[in-house]
Design an enzyme around this catalytic site. Structure first.
Site, PDB file in Angstrom:
ATOM      1  N   ASP A  11       0.864  -1.176   0.000  1.00  0.00           N
ATOM      2  CA  ASP A  11       0.000   0.000   0.000  1.00  0.00           C
ATOM      3  C   ASP A  11       0.900   1.225   0.000  1.00  0.00           C
ATOM      4  O   ASP A  11       2.090   1.138   0.298  1.00  0.00           O
ATOM      5  CB  ASP A  11      -0.897  -0.004   1.247  1.00  0.00           C
ATOM      6  N   SER A  12       0.311   2.368  -0.288  1.00  0.00           N
ATOM      7  CA  SER A  12       1.068   3.614  -0.240  1.00  0.00           C
ATOM      8  C   SER A  12       1.548   3.918   1.184  1.00  0.00           C
ATOM      9  O   SER A  12       2.448   4.721   1.364  1.00  0.00           O
ATOM     10  CB  SER A  12       0.179   4.754  -0.722  1.00  0.00           C
ATOM     11  N   CYS A  74      -4.080  -1.108  -2.164  1.00  0.00           N
ATOM     12  CA  CYS A  74      -4.220   0.340  -2.249  1.00  0.00           C
ATOM     13  C   CYS A  74      -5.179   0.608  -3.396  1.00  0.00           C
ATOM     14  O   CYS A  74      -4.946   0.152  -4.526  1.00  0.00           O
ATOM     15  CB  CYS A  74      -2.862   0.970  -2.538  1.00  0.00           C
ATOM     16  N   GLU A 153      -6.195   8.584  10.101  1.00  0.00           N
ATOM     17  CA  GLU A 153      -4.871   8.443  10.716  1.00  0.00           C
ATOM     18  C   GLU A 153      -4.823   9.131  12.069  1.00  0.00           C
ATOM     19  O   GLU A 153      -4.094   8.722  12.967  1.00  0.00           O
ATOM     20  CB  GLU A 153      -3.790   8.980   9.777  1.00  0.00           C
ATOM     21  N   CYS A 187     -11.326   3.282  -0.659  1.00  0.00           N
ATOM     22  CA  CYS A 187     -10.027   3.747  -0.190  1.00  0.00           C
ATOM     23  C   CYS A 187      -9.712   2.952   1.068  1.00  0.00           C
ATOM     24  O   CYS A 187     -10.605   2.679   1.874  1.00  0.00           O
ATOM     25  CB  CYS A 187     -10.074   5.244   0.122  1.00  0.00           C
ATOM     26  N   HIS A 189      -8.414   3.630   3.832  1.00  0.00           N
ATOM     27  CA  HIS A 189      -8.656   4.220   5.151  1.00  0.00           C
ATOM     28  C   HIS A 189     -10.131   4.270   5.524  1.00  0.00           C
ATOM     29  O   HIS A 189     -10.460   4.399   6.697  1.00  0.00           O
ATOM     30  CB  HIS A 189      -8.127   5.653   5.186  1.00  0.00           C
TER      31      HIS A 189
HETATM   32  N1  DGL Z   1      -4.003   3.833   0.140  1.00  0.00           N
HETATM   33  C1  DGL Z   1      -4.645   4.916  -0.565  1.00  0.00           C
HETATM   34  C2  DGL Z   1      -5.896   4.373  -1.286  1.00  0.00           C
HETATM   35  O1  DGL Z   1      -6.462   3.357  -0.936  1.00  0.00           O
HETATM   36  C3  DGL Z   1      -5.022   6.055   0.356  1.00  0.00           C
HETATM   37  C4  DGL Z   1      -3.854   6.865   0.832  1.00  0.00           C
HETATM   38  C5  DGL Z   1      -3.097   7.559  -0.292  1.00  0.00           C
HETATM   39  O2  DGL Z   1      -3.613   8.534  -0.871  1.00  0.00           O
HETATM   40  O3  DGL Z   1      -2.013   7.110  -0.597  1.00  0.00           O
HETATM   41  O4  DGL Z   1      -6.334   4.955  -2.244  1.00  0.00           O
END
Ligand code: DGL
Length: 271
Positions: A11-12, A74, A153, A187, A189
């Protein structure tokens, strides 16, 4: 390919832990290696070209660790780079978009579906394309909700958190007006904000968590390929991050629970 090889997940940053949590729940016997690209997060505001490059680097690193399957945990990377990474890797690669779209189609009675995600995910129209490919008559309404990521977060996510409710109300009001009956949390989060989102959308709207659906799709693919581990539990977890293992460990508790994010190693990447 070895049955005992680990599943790679990237993931990012921290958000993909919602996908890992579901994988651990469904496949507790599997070893996992998670890479959080915390030095280059967020991906959700970057161009597809840049996300492609980061995604391929992440995928190649996990491949070098001997994984049997890769999960792009992600939504942004899945939306922009799934096909690109699939072409480059000799192991199966699963993204979160398709599984989420399939679950939304199953849940919707009226065919009016909402999708929320990062700016890049919404701009890519990846969910719209995936849903329309399944059922062309669907009516889909999309909304980027960038402030949900820092709220999650920060831990300001509960059903009675006034800030979360105000932000959710502002983003989601247009979707409520469209009388959707299903909303895809597109997403990583957003599952953490589930209660606040449910409060704003009302009980008649089904919320789809791509993370849970992706874990199910992963289990099915491993089974179909004969790569599912037979033992009942005992999976080992390891984590790599590209910046500050301490912050990842601390925030990781919010996503995965206490004591789950151990063994975090630092991996250097170029910006
Ligand atoms: N992991 C990213 C997503 O699911 C969210 C956080 C980011 O913008 O990197 O799109």
């Amino acid at each position: 390919m070895k049955v005992s090889a680990p599943i790679g997940v990237f993931d990012s940053g921290i958000g993909g832990l919602t996908v890992l949590r579901e994988l651990m729940r469904l496949l507790p016997q599997e070893d996992t290696i998670y890479l959080g690209d915390t030095a280059r997060v967020p991906y959700g505001i970057r161009s597809a070209r840049v996300v492609n490059r980061y995604s391929l680097q992440n995928a190649r690193f996990l491949l070098s660790q001997g994984i049997k399957l890769l999960v792009l945990a992600c939504n942004t990377a899945s939306a922009t780079s799934l096909a690109y990474v699939q072409r480059a890797l000799p192991v199966p690669v699963i993204g979160v978009i398709e599984p989420g779209a399939r679950a939304a189609l199953r849940a919707s009675r009226s065919g009016r579906i909402g999708v929320v995600g990062t700016e890049t995910t919404i701009r890519s129209k990846a969910y719209v394309k995936a849903l329309k490919a399944l059922e062309p008559s669907l009516k889909i309404f999309s909304q980027a909700c960038p402030l949900f990521v820092p709220l999650a977060e920060e831990g300001w996510c509960s059903r009675d958190d006034q800030v979360a409710l105000l932000v959710a109300e502002r983003y989601l009001r247009p979707l409520r007006r469209q009388r959707i009956d299903t909303l895809v949390l597109g997403c990583t989060h957003y599952p953490l904000l589930r209660d606040a989102i449910a409060e704003v959308m009302g009980p008649q709207v089904v919320l789809i968590d791509s993370a849970a659906e992706t874990a199910r799709a992963t289990a099915k693919l491993l089974k179909d390929m004969g790569l599912l581990r037979r033992r009942a539990s005992g999976g080992r977890r390891s984590f790599f991050v590209t910046d500050s293992p301490q912050r990842f460990r601390a925030l990781g508790r919010r996503f995965l629970g206490d004591g789950q994010v151990e063994n975090v190693q630092l991996l250097e990447v170029m910006q």
